[in-house]
Design a protein around this motif. Sequence first.
Motif, PDB file in Angstrom:
ATOM      1  N   TYR A  48      10.244  12.044   6.486  1.00 24.86           N
ATOM      2  CA  TYR A  48       8.983  11.336   6.645  1.00 24.86           C
ATOM      3  C   TYR A  48       8.477  10.837   5.296  1.00 24.86           C
ATOM      4  O   TYR A  48       8.907  11.294   4.234  1.00 24.86           O
ATOM      5  CB  TYR A  48       7.935  12.234   7.307  1.00 24.86           C
ATOM      6  N   LEU A  49       7.562   9.888   5.357  1.00 22.85           N
ATOM      7  CA  LEU A  49       6.901   9.370   4.163  1.00 22.85           C
ATOM      8  C   LEU A  49       5.514   9.982   4.091  1.00 22.85           C
ATOM      9  O   LEU A  49       4.832  10.113   5.114  1.00 22.85           O
ATOM     10  CB  LEU A  49       6.818   7.849   4.219  1.00 22.85           C
ATOM     11  N   SER A  50       5.085  10.351   2.897  1.00 23.62           N
ATOM     12  CA  SER A  50       3.768  10.964   2.757  1.00 23.62           C
ATOM     13  C   SER A  50       3.001  10.356   1.593  1.00 23.62           C
ATOM     14  O   SER A  50       3.577   9.776   0.666  1.00 23.62           O
ATOM     15  CB  SER A  50       3.888  12.480   2.561  1.00 23.62           C
ATOM     16  N   LEU A  51       1.693  10.497   1.675  1.00 23.16           N
ATOM     17  CA  LEU A  51       0.799  10.058   0.612  1.00 23.16           C
ATOM     18  C   LEU A  51      -0.339  11.058   0.524  1.00 23.16           C
ATOM     19  O   LEU A  51      -0.924  11.431   1.543  1.00 23.16           O
ATOM     20  CB  LEU A  51       0.240   8.666   0.913  1.00 23.16           C
ATOM     21  N   HIS A  52      -0.643  11.491  -0.684  1.00 25.87           N
ATOM     22  CA  HIS A  52      -1.791  12.372  -0.884  1.00 25.87           C
ATOM     23  C   HIS A  52      -2.563  11.897  -2.102  1.00 25.87           C
ATOM     24  O   HIS A  52      -1.983  11.611  -3.155  1.00 25.87           O
ATOM     25  CB  HIS A  52      -1.361  13.824  -1.091  1.00 25.87           C
ATOM     26  N   CYS A  53      -3.871  11.758  -1.952  1.00 29.24           N
ATOM     27  CA  CYS A  53      -4.704  11.382  -3.086  1.00 29.24           C
ATOM     28  C   CYS A  53      -6.093  11.983  -2.906  1.00 29.24           C
ATOM     29  O   CYS A  53      -6.500  12.336  -1.793  1.00 29.24           O
ATOM     30  CB  CYS A  53      -4.783   9.867  -3.247  1.00 29.24           C
TER      31      CYS A  53
ATOM     32  N   MET B 124     -18.478   4.836   4.337  1.00 28.89           N
ATOM     33  CA  MET B 124     -19.793   4.871   4.965  1.00 28.89           C
ATOM     34  C   MET B 124     -20.390   6.275   4.966  1.00 28.89           C
ATOM     35  O   MET B 124     -21.524   6.468   5.403  1.00 28.89           O
ATOM     36  CB  MET B 124     -19.709   4.338   6.401  1.00 28.89           C
ATOM     37  N   TRP B 125     -19.629   7.258   4.478  1.00 26.47           N
ATOM     38  CA  TRP B 125     -20.151   8.619   4.430  1.00 26.47           C
ATOM     39  C   TRP B 125     -20.945   8.845   3.153  1.00 26.47           C
ATOM     40  O   TRP B 125     -21.022   7.972   2.291  1.00 26.47           O
ATOM     41  CB  TRP B 125     -19.007   9.622   4.568  1.00 26.47           C
ATOM     42  N   ALA B 126     -21.516  10.027   3.021  1.00 28.35           N
ATOM     43  CA  ALA B 126     -22.502  10.299   1.971  1.00 28.35           C
ATOM     44  C   ALA B 126     -22.007   9.937   0.579  1.00 28.35           C
ATOM     45  O   ALA B 126     -22.707   9.296  -0.196  1.00 28.35           O
ATOM     46  CB  ALA B 126     -22.913  11.765   2.018  1.00 28.35           C
ATOM     47  N   ASN B 127     -20.796  10.340   0.251  1.00 27.72           N
ATOM     48  CA  ASN B 127     -20.298  10.099  -1.100  1.00 27.72           C
ATOM     49  C   ASN B 127     -19.464   8.830  -1.209  1.00 27.72           C
ATOM     50  O   ASN B 127     -18.871   8.564  -2.252  1.00 27.72           O
ATOM     51  CB  ASN B 127     -19.467  11.294  -1.568  1.00 27.72           C
ATOM     52  N   GLN B 128     -19.406   8.045  -0.130  1.00 27.42           N
ATOM     53  CA  GLN B 128     -18.628   6.808  -0.083  1.00 27.42           C
ATOM     54  C   GLN B 128     -17.178   7.034  -0.505  1.00 27.42           C
ATOM     55  O   GLN B 128     -16.525   6.136  -1.038  1.00 27.42           O
ATOM     56  CB  GLN B 128     -19.269   5.731  -0.968  1.00 27.42           C
ATOM     57  N   THR B 129     -16.702   8.236  -0.260  1.00 27.47           N
ATOM     58  CA  THR B 129     -15.373   8.632  -0.719  1.00 27.47           C
ATOM     59  C   THR B 129     -14.727   9.568   0.291  1.00 27.47           C
ATOM     60  O   THR B 129     -15.406  10.383   0.913  1.00 27.47           O
ATOM     61  CB  THR B 129     -15.465   9.361  -2.080  1.00 27.47           C
ATOM     62  N   ILE B 130     -13.419   9.430   0.470  1.00 25.76           N
ATOM     63  CA  ILE B 130     -12.653  10.452   1.181  1.00 25.76           C
ATOM     64  C   ILE B 130     -12.143  11.395   0.104  1.00 25.76           C
ATOM     65  O   ILE B 130     -11.259  11.049  -0.681  1.00 25.76           O
ATOM     66  CB  ILE B 130     -11.484   9.836   1.972  1.00 25.76           C
ATOM     67  N   GLU B 131     -12.727  12.571   0.043  1.00 24.41           N
ATOM     68  CA  GLU B 131     -12.451  13.464  -1.081  1.00 24.41           C
ATOM     69  C   GLU B 131     -10.989  13.903  -1.141  1.00 24.41           C
ATOM     70  O   GLU B 131     -10.425  14.059  -2.223  1.00 24.41           O
ATOM     71  CB  GLU B 131     -13.374  14.682  -1.008  1.00 24.41           C
ATOM     72  N   ASP B 132     -10.382  14.118   0.021  1.00 28.73           N
ATOM     73  CA  ASP B 132      -8.985  14.564   0.069  1.00 28.73           C
ATOM     74  C   ASP B 132      -8.307  13.834   1.225  1.00 28.73           C
ATOM     75  O   ASP B 132      -8.620  14.085   2.386  1.00 28.73           O
ATOM     76  CB  ASP B 132      -8.926  16.076   0.274  1.00 28.73           C
ATOM     77  N   PHE B 133      -7.391  12.921   0.906  1.00 23.98           N
ATOM     78  CA  PHE B 133      -6.761  12.092   1.933  1.00 23.98           C
ATOM     79  C   PHE B 133      -5.252  12.303   1.944  1.00 23.98           C
ATOM     80  O   PHE B 133      -4.598  12.278   0.895  1.00 23.98           O
ATOM     81  CB  PHE B 133      -7.057  10.616   1.687  1.00 23.98           C
ATOM     82  N   THR B 134      -4.713  12.509   3.146  1.00 20.54           N
ATOM     83  CA  THR B 134      -3.270  12.649   3.330  1.00 20.54           C
ATOM     84  C   THR B 134      -2.828  11.770   4.486  1.00 20.54           C
ATOM     85  O   THR B 134      -3.472  11.749   5.539  1.00 20.54           O
ATOM     86  CB  THR B 134      -2.876  14.106   3.634  1.00 20.54           C
ATOM     87  N   MET B 135      -1.743  11.044   4.283  1.00 22.68           N
ATOM     88  CA  MET B 135      -1.139  10.261   5.359  1.00 22.68           C
ATOM     89  C   MET B 135       0.328  10.634   5.468  1.00 22.68           C
ATOM     90  O   MET B 135       1.031  10.739   4.462  1.00 22.68           O
ATOM     91  CB  MET B 135      -1.269   8.762   5.104  1.00 22.68           C
ATOM     92  N   ILE B 136       0.785  10.838   6.693  1.00 26.66           N
ATOM     93  CA  ILE B 136       2.183  11.150   6.963  1.00 26.66           C
ATOM     94  C   ILE B 136       2.698  10.158   8.000  1.00 26.66           C
ATOM     95  O   ILE B 136       2.074   9.960   9.046  1.00 26.66           O
ATOM     96  CB  ILE B 136       2.348  12.591   7.482  1.00 26.66           C
ATOM     97  N   ILE B 137       3.824   9.536   7.698  1.00 28.83           N
ATOM     98  CA  ILE B 137       4.475   8.632   8.646  1.00 28.83           C
ATOM     99  C   ILE B 137       5.833   9.227   8.977  1.00 28.83           C
ATOM    100  O   ILE B 137       6.742   9.237   8.144  1.00 28.83           O
ATOM    101  CB  ILE B 137       4.630   7.214   8.073  1.00 28.83           C
TER     102      ILE B 137
ATOM    103  N   ILE C 127       8.965  10.000  -0.427  1.00 26.93           N
ATOM    104  CA  ILE C 127       9.924  10.199   0.657  1.00 26.93           C
ATOM    105  C   ILE C 127      10.270  11.681   0.723  1.00 26.93           C
ATOM    106  O   ILE C 127      10.729  12.266  -0.257  1.00 26.93           O
ATOM    107  CB  ILE C 127      11.205   9.383   0.439  1.00 26.93           C
ATOM    108  N   ASN C 128      10.042  12.282   1.867  1.00 25.68           N
ATOM    109  CA  ASN C 128      10.398  13.682   2.090  1.00 25.68           C
ATOM    110  C   ASN C 128      11.583  13.705   3.049  1.00 25.68           C
ATOM    111  O   ASN C 128      11.422  13.756   4.266  1.00 25.68           O
ATOM    112  CB  ASN C 128       9.209  14.445   2.682  1.00 25.68           C
TER     113      ASN C 128
END
Length: 367
Positions: free
Chosen positions: A238-243, A177-190, A214-215
């Motif tokens: 922890y588990l991580s994801l970056h895109c 819903m933001w201007a570029n309809q994109t999350i330019e840099d996304f990181t998730m850590i569990i 897996i870290n």
Amino acid sequence: MKSFLLIALVLLSFSTYADSGIFYSEGGNLFPVQETSISMQKEILRFTYTPEGLVVDVFFEFNNPGETRTEIVGFVVPPCMTYEDIDFNFDVEKEMRHPYVYDFIAAQNGSILPYKVTKYESRGFSTTIDGVEERDVIYYFNVTFEPGVTKLYNHYVFKGSKYRNEDFLYRLKTGKMWANQTIEDFTMIIDASGQWFELPATLSKSIAAMAYEINGVGKISEIQGDPNKIHAYLTCGYLSLHCTNLKPDYDINLSFKSLSSKYYDFSEIYTNDFNIELPSLHWIIGSDDAKRYEGEFEGITLEAIQDMINFVYSIHGYTFGGKDFYHYFEKFSWYIPNPQLSENDIKFTVEEQAFLTALINERAKRN
């Protein structure tokens, strides 16, 4: 001053729901809009699983290419999963918090912001966004977006309700819903050492499978018959994801599996392998009282009782003495062998100890 709602967290019965999107207010109603100027440059989402509850930290970085704008930013928190779970006597505005949320912090560029808390129904808000209801609670505050980068941070601890479960949903789709309809840099850590959990295989239609990492010590496994989800187990770390340039089409659904889920997984495969049906124990296995199991093992062979005892030890990575047991448990996505682990090193949960005690008592009666 136009107001918009950055729905960044929604919790239901130890479940987490999170949206990030813009809304405007007109006549007391909230309407979703497509933000045409402010873009979401970065989102860092961290879940920390603890016995006391879920710790959630969310960091947002926005870019405003235009003039200074002051907006209303809100975090929506529904009261619970079911009507039966609502504390109708809890005064949200007086207590300044959701009944199950603690240590809430909203910050902008490193400074803590003052906020207010109210129920949706008391302000007459309405919205067409799924999951937002009149009973929801909203934390809201003013944010001034100067030209350039604005950093927002949100923190809270959710300690669960009387109908506590361990399913979590983080709404990511509204990132478009933001201007570029994109999350330019996304990181998730569990961060969930010792936990076996389920998560989505992908967050975008354009990506077949996310590059989870897996870290520490753990493993990621496919779920047979369900290509949309995967299992992860963490012994430690922890588990991580970056895109980058993520256009989210799916929300983040996390399901942390209990002892009951692990036993169901074990018993189903065990039955298929040996044609021996184990007791379901569906309503008992989460109990902390060994006496609850009395009479549940009738008709179960002594060998099967021993295999169930081995199952409890295998949850913690015990390697056993024989190679047959070692290789058998390797097929389970929650088993990671630890050759250094001795029986005395294992710290069972109260539920595991109750189940184990009941099995050992049953074995003793047979000998």
